[in-house]
Motif scaffolding. Structure first.
Motif, short mmCIF file in Angstrom:
data_model
loop_
_atom_site.label_atom_id
_atom_site.label_comp_id
_atom_site.label_asym_id
_atom_site.label_seq_id
_atom_site.Cartn_x
_atom_site.Cartn_y
_atom_site.Cartn_z
N SER A 255 0.91 -1.26 0.05
CA SER A 255 -0.07 -0.20 -0.07
C SER A 255 0.91 1.35 -0.06
N ILE A 256 0.78 2.04 -0.99
CA ILE A 256 1.32 3.25 -0.99
C ILE A 256 0.40 4.72 -0.83
N GLU A 257 0.96 5.53 -0.05
CA GLU A 257 0.04 6.57 0.28
C GLU A 257 0.63 7.82 -0.48
N ILE A 258 -0.01 8.50 -1.44
CA ILE A 258 0.56 9.71 -2.22
C ILE A 258 -0.14 10.99 -1.58
N PRO A 259 0.75 11.95 -0.88
CA PRO A 259 0.12 13.21 -0.38
C PRO A 259 -0.47 14.13 -1.32
N ARG A 269 9.93 8.41 -5.58
CA ARG A 269 10.89 8.11 -4.34
C ARG A 269 10.00 7.15 -3.34
N ARG A 270 8.74 7.44 -3.17
CA ARG A 270 7.86 6.72 -2.25
C ARG A 270 7.74 5.25 -3.03
N LEU A 271 7.61 4.92 -4.18
CA LEU A 271 7.48 3.84 -4.86
C LEU A 271 8.84 3.09 -4.85
N LYS A 272 9.87 3.76 -5.09
CA LYS A 272 11.36 3.06 -4.88
C LYS A 272 11.28 2.71 -3.46
N ASP A 273 11.08 3.35 -2.49
CA ASP A 273 11.48 3.05 -1.08
C ASP A 273 10.45 1.79 -0.68
N ALA A 274 9.28 1.46 -1.34
CA ALA A 274 8.35 0.56 -1.27
C ALA A 274 8.74 -0.80 -2.06
N ALA A 299 -4.30 6.49 -1.32
CA ALA A 299 -3.49 5.14 -1.36
C ALA A 299 -3.90 4.57 -2.50
N TYR A 300 -2.91 3.72 -2.77
CA TYR A 300 -2.78 2.91 -3.85
C TYR A 300 -2.16 1.35 -3.60
N ILE A 301 -2.91 0.32 -4.11
CA ILE A 301 -2.41 -0.92 -3.76
C ILE A 301 -1.57 -1.36 -5.21
N GLU A 378 -20.21 14.31 13.19
CA GLU A 378 -21.02 14.85 11.74
C GLU A 378 -20.40 16.09 11.72
N GLY A 379 -20.09 16.45 10.37
CA GLY A 379 -19.84 18.02 9.86
C GLY A 379 -18.46 17.91 10.01
N PHE A 380 -17.51 17.00 10.60
CA PHE A 380 -16.43 17.07 10.59
C PHE A 380 -15.21 16.08 10.03
N LEU A 381 -15.77 15.55 9.02
CA LEU A 381 -15.27 14.42 8.10
C LEU A 381 -15.27 15.25 6.80
N PHE A 382 -14.17 16.14 6.79
CA PHE A 382 -14.41 16.95 5.75
C PHE A 382 -14.13 16.47 4.26
N PRO A 383 -14.78 16.80 3.12
CA PRO A 383 -14.98 16.28 1.91
C PRO A 383 -13.36 16.43 1.21
N GLY A 384 -13.20 15.14 0.69
CA GLY A 384 -11.92 15.27 0.11
C GLY A 384 -11.45 13.39 0.05
N THR A 385 -10.20 13.47 -0.46
CA THR A 385 -9.67 11.69 -1.06
C THR A 385 -8.68 11.43 0.58
N TYR A 386 -9.17 10.42 0.81
CA TYR A 386 -8.10 10.10 2.12
C TYR A 386 -7.89 8.52 1.85
N PRO A 387 -6.22 8.33 1.94
CA PRO A 387 -5.89 7.01 1.84
C PRO A 387 -6.65 6.08 3.07
N ALA A 388 -6.91 4.81 2.67
CA ALA A 388 -7.65 3.91 3.48
C ALA A 388 -7.27 2.61 2.90
N ALA A 389 -6.23 1.87 3.32
CA ALA A 389 -5.88 0.62 2.67
C ALA A 389 -5.55 -0.46 4.01
N LYS A 390 -5.50 -1.62 3.38
CA LYS A 390 -5.65 -2.75 4.63
C LYS A 390 -4.40 -2.68 5.29
#
Length: 563
Positions: A255-259, A269-274, A299-301, A378-390
């Protein structure tokens, strides 16, 4: 007996010598049979030399230059020590004496000194007054000369700073010179005592020469190797292909997390380290030659040991993304379900964490001001894309969402805004924004919808009596999205979130407002809007200022819905 002025090392007198004029060495008498040379008067008086010339001959007697007849001979230290000490160091080698100047008869030959090119008299035997008598070849010698068998070899002449050796080019550095080499200046006669001057010493010296040369070769060889290596690396970096794997990778996944805001270099660099790609350069090349700029944060698998090209293609495939995407207006209950699915957890796990650990997830101090709030997040899970991998924890995913909301809300002075809008606290500002997000359909709707809410909350509102009457709040408490709600059902429900039966705002937000809805809640219109109706039942929302206009819009809705 050696003729005076003709001993070994003497040079013939030049007739043009200005110092002696017409007097030559041939006019002098021989040494034998005359008075001792030291203590009497010389046979000839030589012209008085200028003071600067006398000074050039050096200070002979530590008292400045003196005439020849005033000098007193002082036996040298070696001559005083020769008498009676010939046996101190044992019997020297007769051949060594013969080679060093002894002719076998007890007579020691004079060793010629190299001429000084700066001294016009350097090659004339009598340049400094007169020829020195040969004490070891006459009866007047004192102390009496010792036979070669008992006499100690004279000390060797002072050696230069480096020993030229047989090939006239062996420097002390290559001879392994060091502190131990100082003993090499001892006379050869001591070789039996100190172990110097023999074949063993020469062999040891040669050994050290070889070691020193080997060290130098290693140093130069290592330097040449380093230059070659870095030159090769430079060539590879500029002209060679970047290291890369081949194929679509092996069976191992990671699992790779891209900020947010990460470019090709950071992603590579993150892919090479993984262990996904072999080099950053290979990934950057594939990234720039394709649609790599469309890779989104999250996040990407991915598989390990993939070619850079396959890695880019896989990251562009939505199936490989291990993210949770929160959309504006989305309720927390649906976000919890997505997190459970992405993390491979049992349904309800993330919701339990939210209810139990909400105080540790980074909420602002003014959150949860009302005890009737159904969901503290409620109201504090701000809209956006978040990594969530196993492998990730639900709390870490939720904490990142809450952090994003806190950062977005922190850009505004919600305390001051709440006061200006006649609201109790910043939480009510977020609640208004969530309702604007749920009821509005377009950007233009948001500001008008916010004005409707503020106008109905006014104590002067006699048309709705401070009842908001929003279907979205009723659907929230029912966890539904139904626009066809009967009046009997609404009137029976007395839940704090039912704005048909309860005045004012609900206890808390009913979803996650986006940036546009929040901006509209902070800057509503001021046109007097009090009513609104989605006349097509979906996307077309129309606004009215009076109840009569509202009835007309309601009829339009019933007509479009077939009621």
């Amino acid at each position: 007996m050696t003729e005076y002025g003709r001993g070994p090392g003497s040079e013939p007198w030049h007739p043009e010598d200005p110092l002696y004029g017409d007097v030559g060495w041939e006019g002098q008498q021989g040494h034998a049979g005359h008075q001792p040379a030291y203590g009497g008067q010389p046979q000839h008086q030589y012209p008085q030399q200028p003071p600067q010339q006398q000074q050039a001959y050096g200070d002979w007697n530590n008292g400045g230059p003196q005439p020849y007849d005033q000098q007193q001979y002082q036996p040298s230290y070696d001559q005083q020590q020769y008498a009676g000490q010939g046996q101190q160091y044992g019997q020297p080698d007769q051949q060594a004496y013969n080679e060093g100047g002894w002719d076998g008869t007890g007579t020691h030959a004079h060793v010629p000194y190299a001429a000084d090119p700066g001294d016009p008299y350097g090659q004339q035997a009598a340049a400094y007054g007169a020829e020195q008598p040969d004490f070891y070849g006459t009866p007047d010698a004192y102390p009496p000369p010792e036979p070669p068998a008992r006499r100690r070899a004279e000390p060797e002449a002072e050696k230069p700073d480096w020993d030229p050796g047989p090939d006239q080019g062996e420097h002390a550095f290559f001879a392994g010179g060091g502190a131990d080499d100082e003993d090499d200046d001892e006379p050869e006669g001591r070789g039996d005592r100190r172990g110097r001057g023999g074949k063993g010493a020469k062999k040891d010296k040669k050994s050290r020469n070889g070691c020193a040369c080997l060290v130098v070769l290693l140093v130069f060889g290592g330097g040449l190797g380093g230059v070659t290596y870095f030159g090769y690396q430079l060539y590879q970096n500029r002209y060679g292909a970047a290291p890369d794997y081949a194929g679509a990778g092996n069976s191992q996944t990671v699992s790779i997390e891209i900020p947010k805001g990460a470019g090709g270099v950071e992603i590579g660099r993150r892919l090479k380290d993984a262990g996904v790609v072999k080099s950053v350069d290979a990934f950057v090349s594939a990234f720039t030659s394709s649609d790599g700029d469309r890779i989104q944060a999250g996040a990407y698998i991915l598989k390990k040991e993939m070619s850079a090209k396959n890695a880019v293609e896989m990251m562009l495939d939505p199936k490989s993304q291990a993210n949770v995407v929160v959309t504006p207006g989305q309720r927390n209950i649906s976000v919890y379900k997505m997190i459970d699915t992405k993390l491979g957890l049992t349904a309800g796990t993330t919701r339990d964490v939210a209810e139990k650990d909400f105080k540790t997830l980074g909420l602002p101090d003014w959150a949860n001001a009302d005890g009737d709030i159904k969901d503290p997040l409620e109201g504090f899970l701000f809209p956006g894309t978040y990594p969530a991998a196993k492998g990730m924890k639900p709390a870490s995913v939720l904490k990142e969402m809450v952090g994003a909301a806190d950062a977005a809300y922190g850009k505004f002075d919600l305390e001051a805004k709440a006061k200006a809008l006649k609201l109790d606290d910043p939480l009510q500002v977020i609640t208004v924004a969530s309702m604007v997000q749920a009821e509005g359909k377009t950007h233009d709707d948001f500001r008008k919808m916010a004005e409707v809410i503020y106008n109905r909350l006014k104590p002067t509102n006699t048309q709705t009596n401070q009842l908001l009457q929003f279907d979205s709040t009723f659907n929230y408490l029912k966890n539904e999205s139904n626009i066809h709600i009967s009046e009997s059902e609404i009137n029976k429900n007395q839940d704090p979130y039912n704005t048909y039966t309860q005045k004012g705002l609900p206890p808390g937000p009913i979803g996650s407002p986006g940036a546009e809805a929040l901006a509209a809640a902070l800057n509503p219109t001021s046109e007097g809007w009090l009513y609104f109706v989605a006349t097509d039942g979906e996307n077309n929302t129309e606004f009215a200022q009076t109840y009569a206009e509202f009835e007309r819009l309601k009829a339009k809705f019933n007509e479009s819905a077939g009621n």
